[in-house]
Design a protein around this motif. Structure first.
Motif, mmCIF file in Angstrom:
data_model
loop_
_atom_site.group_PDB
_atom_site.id
_atom_site.type_symbol
_atom_site.label_atom_id
_atom_site.label_comp_id
_atom_site.label_asym_id
_atom_site.label_seq_id
_atom_site.Cartn_x
_atom_site.Cartn_y
_atom_site.Cartn_z
ATOM 1 N N GLN A 139 0.852 -1.192 0.000
ATOM 2 C CA GLN A 139 0.000 0.000 0.000
ATOM 3 C C GLN A 139 0.888 1.242 0.000
ATOM 4 O O GLN A 139 1.790 1.368 0.827
ATOM 5 C CB GLN A 139 -0.924 0.008 1.230
ATOM 6 C CG GLN A 139 -1.883 -1.162 1.303
ATOM 7 C CD GLN A 139 -1.247 -2.448 1.819
ATOM 8 O OE1 GLN A 139 -0.231 -2.418 2.517
ATOM 9 N NE2 GLN A 139 -1.831 -3.581 1.473
ATOM 10 N N TYR A 140 0.617 2.172 -0.896
ATOM 11 C CA TYR A 140 1.442 3.373 -0.989
ATOM 12 C C TYR A 140 1.204 4.285 0.206
ATOM 13 O O TYR A 140 0.072 4.540 0.604
ATOM 14 C CB TYR A 140 1.134 4.157 -2.268
ATOM 15 C CG TYR A 140 1.932 5.436 -2.375
ATOM 16 C CD1 TYR A 140 3.139 5.459 -3.055
ATOM 17 C CD2 TYR A 140 1.485 6.612 -1.767
ATOM 18 C CE1 TYR A 140 3.891 6.628 -3.135
ATOM 19 C CE2 TYR A 140 2.233 7.780 -1.838
ATOM 20 C CZ TYR A 140 3.432 7.787 -2.528
ATOM 21 O OH TYR A 140 4.179 8.937 -2.591
ATOM 22 N N CYS A 141 2.300 4.800 0.751
ATOM 23 C CA CYS A 141 2.235 5.818 1.790
ATOM 24 C C CYS A 141 3.451 6.714 1.626
ATOM 25 O O CYS A 141 4.552 6.233 1.337
ATOM 26 C CB CYS A 141 2.226 5.166 3.178
ATOM 27 S SG CYS A 141 2.039 6.349 4.536
ATOM 28 N N MET A 206 -1.343 5.170 10.623
ATOM 29 C CA MET A 206 -0.808 6.465 10.229
ATOM 30 C C MET A 206 -1.679 7.537 10.854
ATOM 31 O O MET A 206 -2.870 7.309 11.100
ATOM 32 C CB MET A 206 -0.808 6.621 8.700
ATOM 33 C CG MET A 206 0.250 5.807 7.976
ATOM 34 S SD MET A 206 1.935 6.259 8.423
ATOM 35 C CE MET A 206 1.993 7.951 7.844
ATOM 36 N N THR A 210 -2.938 12.416 7.592
ATOM 37 C CA THR A 210 -2.348 12.031 6.313
ATOM 38 C C THR A 210 -3.445 11.690 5.297
ATOM 39 O O THR A 210 -3.295 11.965 4.114
ATOM 40 C CB THR A 210 -1.390 10.839 6.474
ATOM 41 O OG1 THR A 210 -2.104 9.705 6.982
ATOM 42 C CG2 THR A 210 -0.259 11.171 7.426
ATOM 43 N N ASP A 215 -3.133 11.416 1.246
ATOM 44 C CA ASP A 215 -2.374 10.170 1.144
ATOM 45 C C ASP A 215 -3.351 9.013 0.892
ATOM 46 O O ASP A 215 -4.347 8.878 1.609
ATOM 47 C CB ASP A 215 -1.602 9.931 2.444
ATOM 48 C CG ASP A 215 -0.463 8.936 2.266
ATOM 49 O OD1 ASP A 215 0.693 9.315 2.489
ATOM 50 O OD2 ASP A 215 -0.743 7.782 1.893
ATOM 51 N N TYR A 217 -3.053 5.864 1.430
ATOM 52 C CA TYR A 217 -2.748 4.658 2.208
ATOM 53 C C TYR A 217 -3.992 3.999 2.797
ATOM 54 O O TYR A 217 -4.186 2.786 2.668
ATOM 55 C CB TYR A 217 -1.756 5.007 3.311
ATOM 56 C CG TYR A 217 -1.413 3.849 4.214
ATOM 57 C CD1 TYR A 217 -0.603 2.807 3.759
ATOM 58 C CD2 TYR A 217 -1.888 3.785 5.525
ATOM 59 C CE1 TYR A 217 -0.282 1.737 4.585
ATOM 60 C CE2 TYR A 217 -1.565 2.718 6.351
ATOM 61 C CZ TYR A 217 -0.763 1.698 5.879
ATOM 62 O OH TYR A 217 -0.457 0.639 6.693
ATOM 63 N N HIS A 218 -4.843 4.777 3.458
ATOM 64 C CA HIS A 218 -6.033 4.213 4.095
ATOM 65 C C HIS A 218 -6.918 3.513 3.075
ATOM 66 O O HIS A 218 -7.405 2.394 3.310
ATOM 67 C CB HIS A 218 -6.808 5.322 4.810
ATOM 68 C CG HIS A 218 -8.063 4.864 5.470
ATOM 69 N ND1 HIS A 218 -9.298 4.964 4.870
ATOM 70 C CD2 HIS A 218 -8.276 4.277 6.681
ATOM 71 C CE1 HIS A 218 -10.223 4.482 5.681
ATOM 72 N NE2 HIS A 218 -9.639 4.048 6.783
#
Length: 334
Positions: A139-141, A206, A210, A215, A217-218
């Motif tokens: 997962q991108y963060c 996180m 964010t 972002d 990510y979630h």
């Protein structure tokens, strides 16, 4: 004819550098303090003004946290070093030769050793004119993928002759990744001596801000969980672990979720960590040890932590698929 002191240019090769977060060099307070100082000084990780954060970091945080973290590392340290380093090294070893004789596979850590800059320099010296950076974060963060790439780009800024770079995209919804996860989870569940009332998919947390700042990510975590749930044919409880500091973090929290499930009568639980490509402190100590303790203390009777893909057959096959795809045009299909 070249002068005798002219550098010899090695034959052109291609490099694959797999990257993970990082680890201290030893499970002692001094090494952990050095590691945390680097990690928590990253502006991608702690997005507070430097003048505000550094006095806090150099004061309260690095005075108290290293001893506690060193104790945690001691619970999971191995003869080969930290689990994260040992597994990442094993992954790189398992991938050697997978893409042909002219492809050099190596590994690095964003924080600690071996460093990204050192390994890129070694690859360049070995003749790698094209390098695929592979941060192993599904997962991108910005605090993981982006900072790993940042460090690599910074290393290139000091090179006169720069190699060409590609970067591995996030693979949170890639069929190869979801299939590998499903196979691994199914295998691990079959080994248990109990049937879980529920399964928790625990992702690294996180700060909530964010998500508000854009972002993804979630959203990536949620989609991974949904696709994995579909592949397994059973629901997953999604939770987020490793809260730090006073800020509001992504919810629900894993530790609170474990306690609530036990209190609600769901006494048998299995926990997996699909956001981690390799077992590490956060999975082996935070989940497998402390998670179990809190669940049992709240009334749970059966607890199992399901290992990450690590360097198992499913995980290596997945990495070969993903990396071969990104190497297309540079090397022939393996």
């Amino acid at each position: 004819m070249l002068p005798p002191d002219h550098p010899i240019i090695p034959r052109a090769r291609i490099g694959v550098l797999i990257i993970n977060l990082g680890t201290p060099d030893a499970a002692d307070t001094r090494a952990v303090r050095r590691y945390l100082a680097e990690f928590l000084s990253d502006r991608r990780v702690v997005e507070l003004p430097k003048l505000l954060w550094q006095p806090i970091l150099r004061g309260a945080v690095l005075t108290t946290r290293p001893k506690k973290s060193a104790h945690a590392y001691q619970q999971v340290w191995t003869d080969a070093g930290s689990p994260l380093a040992a597994v990442t090294r094993a992954q790189a070893e398992a991938l050697k030769g997978a893409f042909g004789d002219d492809v050099l596979v190596d590994w690095a850590m964003r924080y600690g050793n071996p460093s990204i800059g050192d390994r890129l320099a070694a690859m360049k010296a070995a003749g790698c004119e094209r390098i695929l950076l592979a941060p192993l974060y599904p997962q991108y963060c910005a605090a993981t993928t982006a900072t790993a790439n940042d460090k690599a780009f910074l290393a290139l800024a000091g090179m006169r002759w720069q190699p060409a770079l590609r970067t591995l995209p996030p693979y949170y919804d890639d069929p190869a990744y979801i299939d590998a996860l499903a196979r691994n989870v199914t295998t691990q569940l079959a080994k248990l001596d109990f049937e879980p009332d529920t399964i928790i998919a625990s992702f690294h947390g996180m700060p909530k801000r964010t998500l508000e700042l854009g972002d993804p990510y979630h959203c990536h975590c949620r989609k991974t969980a949904r696709l994995l749930s579909d592949a397994l044919g059973r629901p997953l409880n999604v939770a987020f672990q490793s809260r730090f500091g006073p800020a509001k973090w992504l919810e629900p929290a894993t530790d609170i979720t474990l306690e609530q499930l036990a209190a609600q009568g769901q006494r048998k639980v299995a926990v997996l960590a699909p956001g981690f490509s390799a077992d590490c402190l956060e999975t082996l100590e935070e989940l497998a040890i402390r998670g179990r303790e809190s669940f049992v203390a709240a009334g749970g009777t059966h607890f199992a932590y399901l290992p990450c893909l690590n360097d198992g057959a499913e995980g290596i096959a997945m990495l070969r698929t993903l990396l071969a795809r990104e190497l297309e045009g540079w090397v022939r299909a393996a």
